[in-house]
Enzyme design. Structure first.
Site, PDB file in Angstrom:
ATOM      1  N   HIS A  41       3.730  -5.423  -7.311  1.00  0.00           N
ATOM      2  CA  HIS A  41       3.176  -4.957  -6.048  1.00  0.00           C
ATOM      3  C   HIS A  41       3.124  -6.067  -4.999  1.00  0.00           C
ATOM      4  O   HIS A  41       3.375  -5.833  -3.818  1.00  0.00           O
ATOM      5  CB  HIS A  41       1.768  -4.392  -6.274  1.00  0.00           C
ATOM      6  CG  HIS A  41       1.150  -3.778  -5.060  1.00  0.00           C
ATOM      7  ND1 HIS A  41       1.534  -2.555  -4.573  1.00  0.00           N
ATOM      8  CD2 HIS A  41       0.162  -4.228  -4.242  1.00  0.00           C
ATOM      9  CE1 HIS A  41       0.810  -2.262  -3.494  1.00  0.00           C
ATOM     10  NE2 HIS A  41      -0.026  -3.268  -3.273  1.00  0.00           N
ATOM     11  N   GLU A  81       2.665   0.960   4.608  1.00  0.00           N
ATOM     12  CA  GLU A  81       2.047   0.638   3.319  1.00  0.00           C
ATOM     13  C   GLU A  81       2.051   1.871   2.435  1.00  0.00           C
ATOM     14  O   GLU A  81       2.102   3.004   2.907  1.00  0.00           O
ATOM     15  CB  GLU A  81       0.613   0.145   3.558  1.00  0.00           C
ATOM     16  CG  GLU A  81      -0.083  -0.415   2.335  1.00  0.00           C
ATOM     17  CD  GLU A  81       0.637  -1.592   1.716  1.00  0.00           C
ATOM     18  OE1 GLU A  81       1.428  -1.349   0.780  1.00  0.00           O
ATOM     19  OE2 GLU A  81       0.439  -2.734   2.150  1.00  0.00           O
ATOM     20  N   SER A  82       2.012   1.643   1.135  1.00  0.00           N
ATOM     21  CA  SER A  82       1.886   2.736   0.171  1.00  0.00           C
ATOM     22  C   SER A  82       0.534   2.652  -0.517  1.00  0.00           C
ATOM     23  O   SER A  82       0.019   1.558  -0.744  1.00  0.00           O
ATOM     24  CB  SER A  82       3.005   2.668  -0.875  1.00  0.00           C
ATOM     25  OG  SER A  82       2.906   1.462  -1.622  1.00  0.00           O
ATOM     26  N   HIS A  83      -0.032   3.806  -0.833  1.00  0.00           N
ATOM     27  CA  HIS A  83      -1.239   3.865  -1.658  1.00  0.00           C
ATOM     28  C   HIS A  83      -1.052   5.006  -2.658  1.00  0.00           C
ATOM     29  O   HIS A  83      -1.809   5.975  -2.684  1.00  0.00           O
ATOM     30  CB  HIS A  83      -2.491   4.065  -0.794  1.00  0.00           C
ATOM     31  CG  HIS A  83      -3.476   2.961  -0.954  1.00  0.00           C
ATOM     32  ND1 HIS A  83      -4.832   3.143  -1.020  1.00  0.00           N
ATOM     33  CD2 HIS A  83      -3.293   1.618  -1.097  1.00  0.00           C
ATOM     34  CE1 HIS A  83      -5.438   1.981  -1.166  1.00  0.00           C
ATOM     35  NE2 HIS A  83      -4.531   1.044  -1.211  1.00  0.00           N
ATOM     36  N   HIS A 108      -0.582   5.132  -6.399  1.00  0.00           N
ATOM     37  CA  HIS A 108      -1.398   5.281  -7.605  1.00  0.00           C
ATOM     38  C   HIS A 108      -2.855   5.585  -7.287  1.00  0.00           C
ATOM     39  O   HIS A 108      -3.453   6.476  -7.907  1.00  0.00           O
ATOM     40  CB  HIS A 108      -1.281   4.026  -8.477  1.00  0.00           C
ATOM     41  CG  HIS A 108       0.047   3.915  -9.181  1.00  0.00           C
ATOM     42  ND1 HIS A 108       0.331   2.924 -10.095  1.00  0.00           N
ATOM     43  CD2 HIS A 108       1.161   4.666  -9.108  1.00  0.00           C
ATOM     44  CE1 HIS A 108       1.561   3.080 -10.553  1.00  0.00           C
ATOM     45  NE2 HIS A 108       2.088   4.128  -9.955  1.00  0.00           N
ATOM     46  N   ASP A 152      -5.705  -9.765   6.613  1.00  0.00           N
ATOM     47  CA  ASP A 152      -6.663  -8.768   6.121  1.00  0.00           C
ATOM     48  C   ASP A 152      -6.770  -8.859   4.609  1.00  0.00           C
ATOM     49  O   ASP A 152      -5.861  -9.341   3.937  1.00  0.00           O
ATOM     50  CB  ASP A 152      -6.251  -7.360   6.556  1.00  0.00           C
ATOM     51  CG  ASP A 152      -5.303  -6.705   5.578  1.00  0.00           C
ATOM     52  OD1 ASP A 152      -4.167  -7.194   5.448  1.00  0.00           O
ATOM     53  OD2 ASP A 152      -5.691  -5.715   4.933  1.00  0.00           O
ATOM     54  N   ASN A 205       7.534  -2.305   2.793  1.00  0.00           N
ATOM     55  CA  ASN A 205       6.724  -2.328   1.587  1.00  0.00           C
ATOM     56  C   ASN A 205       7.578  -1.771   0.451  1.00  0.00           C
ATOM     57  O   ASN A 205       8.436  -0.915   0.668  1.00  0.00           O
ATOM     58  CB  ASN A 205       5.484  -1.446   1.796  1.00  0.00           C
ATOM     59  CG  ASN A 205       4.637  -1.332   0.543  1.00  0.00           C
ATOM     60  OD1 ASN A 205       4.010  -2.275   0.113  1.00  0.00           O
ATOM     61  ND2 ASN A 205       4.622  -0.139  -0.050  1.00  0.00           N
ATOM     62  N   SER A 243       7.192  -0.093  -3.458  1.00  0.00           N
ATOM     63  CA  SER A 243       6.298   0.466  -4.467  1.00  0.00           C
ATOM     64  C   SER A 243       7.131   0.960  -5.635  1.00  0.00           C
ATOM     65  O   SER A 243       7.814   1.990  -5.533  1.00  0.00           O
ATOM     66  CB  SER A 243       5.473   1.623  -3.877  1.00  0.00           C
ATOM     67  OG  SER A 243       4.674   2.220  -4.881  1.00  0.00           O
TER      68      SER A 243
END
Length: 724
Positions: free
Chosen positions: A34, A90-92, A94, A266, A523, A525
């Site tokens: 990741h 961005e990936s989220h 899971h 961040d 990104n 993933s």
């Protein structure tokens, strides 16, 4: 969390000793797939990321791109400051499977903070969502929770969600994808990066208190989802607080306006350890951090928890010593926590906890020392030719009402896409347009992928995804400026999966280069694999284009019976033979076929579409993509205006349902001018004209399909009917 044996050997060799528990956990997270892109980085050099407009390319929290200036200031002699936009994605994935609401919400929060860390103010969001078959109850549960999480967080922080996509495919059943892009606004004077500047500057943590949520999130995102992930992995999912994020947005704006920030990062993957070590490593520096100084919201936290928790709504700032007091005053004004946790040094990256050294490593080795994987890749197999023989009327109704091609109004009506008063064209169109008045520029935004396409043909399907997004932007009169990508794949250790992933990387890179749209960030993933199998290779692309002004031609036809409806692009393919591979038609009727060939000069096609879209004679324009010509025609009719269309094709099924990208429907009062514009670029076929009764009549071969706007509208509310 545990560090792999081979990685531990490298760490021991570098340190000359065994790593501490905190060091081992930090390496395990920052060397995860990741964070370190160990399987994908060897492929990413295929992307072209440079251009005159590119200010900051890949590698920072977000990319920075200069906008063309369409204001009149130059003519008046006034000096103007270049207007920049930031782009990030961005990936989220899971987390959104384990906890759809918080997983999706914190995905929004994270990409917004990436925007803040560049000194930018967030002005638009785009979400691209992928779920299992819509008729599965679990898919609907995840879908509803994810949309609720995105809408709640985005609405609360006041950033409009203006674009995106939703796709359903059975291979996402055990692993949905939630990809979120953000566009921000800044300029040369406000620009901040994540490169630490000078030893002696202080490291200041601003935002929410640190808790125990999200521990090991980066590691969790780098593994296949197990059968019990929804319960076992819940502690790895962060919990968001959008109201704190809104305060952080405004505090960050004040800090930037007053010039108090030297660099920023961040807190996302790997928490404080990830953000602070990456910040100083980029400057070739080190840090001394006292972990007990971090403001916390839970009692008795240990060093590892403070270091790696992925609690949300936190920023790490590099601040000159003389500005620390003012930063604390601004944080207090916005009711945010503030801790001076250490300072930048020219030595190692060190962390102490209650007087004991728990981390003492070289920051660059921590960030860049992970070895890359050399994995075998298998070429995808050629598809079989298995064409269904469906009734034309049944096929039309089935494809138009499919959840993939049906209206997504149920989704975007939950989003506040007007907040910020910049939205000129909102969701539901080919692309959104945001008014960047500072530059007199309309910013067109398109985002999405096409799982059916890349499942059928990873390389060609990814090329088609890039062309599709560019055509969306061009249909609003904008020319592509830049793009960011989110490359989603399954377990890369499986050669067939890695072969498909390599295909989407190369395909996306090749078409973006052809279109002269640099890929400025992104990104990756991987390990989106579960007990149900791997996901389709999914190259989400978020592309922006620029135009003079903020207006654009509509998608729906005007009730002008004298105007002509033209199709730019191929009606029939390959000497009358149709390639239906990747189409919604084949997905609905269980067929397979080769993927259609793409246009010969995509860059010239996209430029010409944008020029024609801006012509006063263009009354309506719409790209032809998912669902083919059938869906595009259905989407263009309204109660005020219908269409009478004739398809000069021997095979009406192929003509209506093939999904070659790069095609547009144009209603124009000057058809000869359109033909002249596309001469030598793409074929132009006259299909018919508008009616004033809302009726859609398609003469196809010896058959005529007839319906009307009201019936189409009812068929296209599939998602609304199922979820309300």
């Amino acid at each position: 969390m545990s560090l792999a044996d081979s990685d531990r050997e490298l760490v021991v060799d570098e340190l000359g000793r065994e790593p501490t528990r905190a060091e081992a956990a930090l390496f395990e997270n920052l060397w995860s797939e990741h964070c370190a892109y160990r399987s994908s980085r060897p492929l990413l050099s295929a992307f072209e990321s440079e251009g005159e407009q590119v200010v900051v390319g890949p590698g920072d929290d977000a990319a920075v791109v200069a906008l063309p200036d369409n204001t009149d200031d130059e003519e008046s002699g006034d000096e103007t400051q270049d207007t920049y936009i930031t782009m990030g994605i961005e990936s989220h994935n899971h987390p959104s499977y384990v906890d759809p609401f918080d997983g999706a919400a914190t995905g929004v929060g994270g990409i917004v903070r990436d925007t803040l860390s560049m000194g930018a103010y967030p002005i638009a969001l785009a979400d691209s969502l992928y779920f299992g078959a819509f008729d599965r109850e679990h898919s609907k549960y995840l879908f509803e929770g994810v949309v609720e999480g995105i809408s709640h967080y985005g609405n609360c922080i006041g950033v409009p969600t203006v674009a995106g996509s939703v796709d359903f495919h059975p291979d996402y059943e055990g692993n949905p994808l939630v990809n979120v892009a953000c566009v921000g606004l800044t300029d040369e004077e406000r620009l901040v990066t994540a490169v630490a500047q000078e030893p002696g500057n202080k490291l200041v943590l601003v935002g929410n208190g640190t808790g125990r949520d999200g521990l090991g999130g980066a590691s969790f995102a780098s593994e296949d989802l197990s059968e019990d992930a929804e319960t076992e992995d819940r502690p790895a999912v962060q919990v968001g607080d959008p109201y704190a994020e809104k305060l952080l947005i405004e505090a960050n704006e004040q800090l930037i306006e007053e010039g108090l920030i030297e660099s920023a990062r961040d807190l996302g993957a790997a928490g404080l350890g990830g953000a602070s070590s990456e910040l100083v490593a980029k400057g070739g520096l080190g840090a001394e951090i006292e972990l007990e100084r971090v403001h916390q919201r839970e009692p008795n936290m240990n060093a590892l928890e403070i270091l790696l928790a992925e609690s949300q709504e936190r920023m790490c700032y590099e601040v000159a010593p003389e500005n620390v007091e003012r930063v604390a005053e601004i944080a207090e004004r916005f009711d945010l926590g503030c801790s001076v946790i250490g300072e930048v040094t020219d030595g190692n990256y060190t962390c102490t906890f209650e007087g004991e050294t728990v981390v003492d490593v070289d920051a660059e080795f921590l960030g860049e020392g992970a070895p890359m994987n050399d994995l075998p890749a298998e070429e995808p197999a050629e598809p079989e030719i298995d064409l269904p023989d469906a009734d034309l009327e049944d096929a039309f109704e089935t494809v138009v009402s499919s959840p993939n091609t049906a209206s997504k109004r149920w989704v975007y009506r939950q989003y506040d896409h007007e907040v910020g008063v910049r939205t000129s064209v909102g969701p539901g169109d080919d692309a959104a347009i945001i008014a960047v008045r500072e530059a007199g520029t309309g910013l067109a935004i398109s985002a999405g992928a096409a799982p059916n396409w890349t499942d059928a043909a990873p390389y060609e399907g990814a090329r088609a995804v890039a062309l599709e997004n560019a055509t969306n932007v061009a249909a609003k009169g904008a020319t592509p400026l830049a793009a960011v990508d989110c490359l989603n794949g399954g377990n890369p250790e499986k050669p067939d999966v890695y072969g498909g992933f390599k295909g989407i990387v190369d395909g996306l890179a090749d078409m973006c280069a052809t279109l002269e749209a640099p890929v400025v960030g992104g990104n990756v993933s991987l390990y989106n694999d579960s007990v149900t199998g791997p996901i389709p290779p999914t190259p989400t692309l978020a592309m922006v284009g620029a135009k003079d002004g903020y207006d654009a031609p509509p998608l729906s036809v005007a009730p002008d019976t004298d105007a002509e409806l033209l199709l730019v692009g191929d009606l029939a393919l390959e000497d009358g033979e149709f390639a239906l591979g990747g189409s919604e038609y084949l997905a609905r009727f269980d067929g397979s076929d080769a993927f259609p060939a793409l246009p010969g000069d995509p860059a010239a096609l996209v430029r010409t579409v944008a020029e024609v879209a801006n012509d006063d004679a263009t009354l309506a324009i719409h790209d032809v993509s998912h669902g083919g010509l059938a869906v595009a025609l259905a989407e263009m009719v309204s109660d005020e205006a219908g269409l009478e269309v004739s398809l000069p094709a021997d095979d009406p099924t192929g003509a209506l349902f093939h999904e070659q990208p790069g095609r547009v429907l144009i209603q124009t009062a000057a058809p000869d001018a359109v033909r002249e514009a596309f001469d030598g670029v793409a074929p132009v076929v006259s299909l018919g004209s508008a009616t004033t009764d809302g009726r859609l009549a398609i003469a196809a071969g010896d058959r005529t399909l007839e319906t009307d706007a009201a019936t189409i509208r009812d068929r296209r509310t599939t998602i609304d009917r199922e979820l309300e």
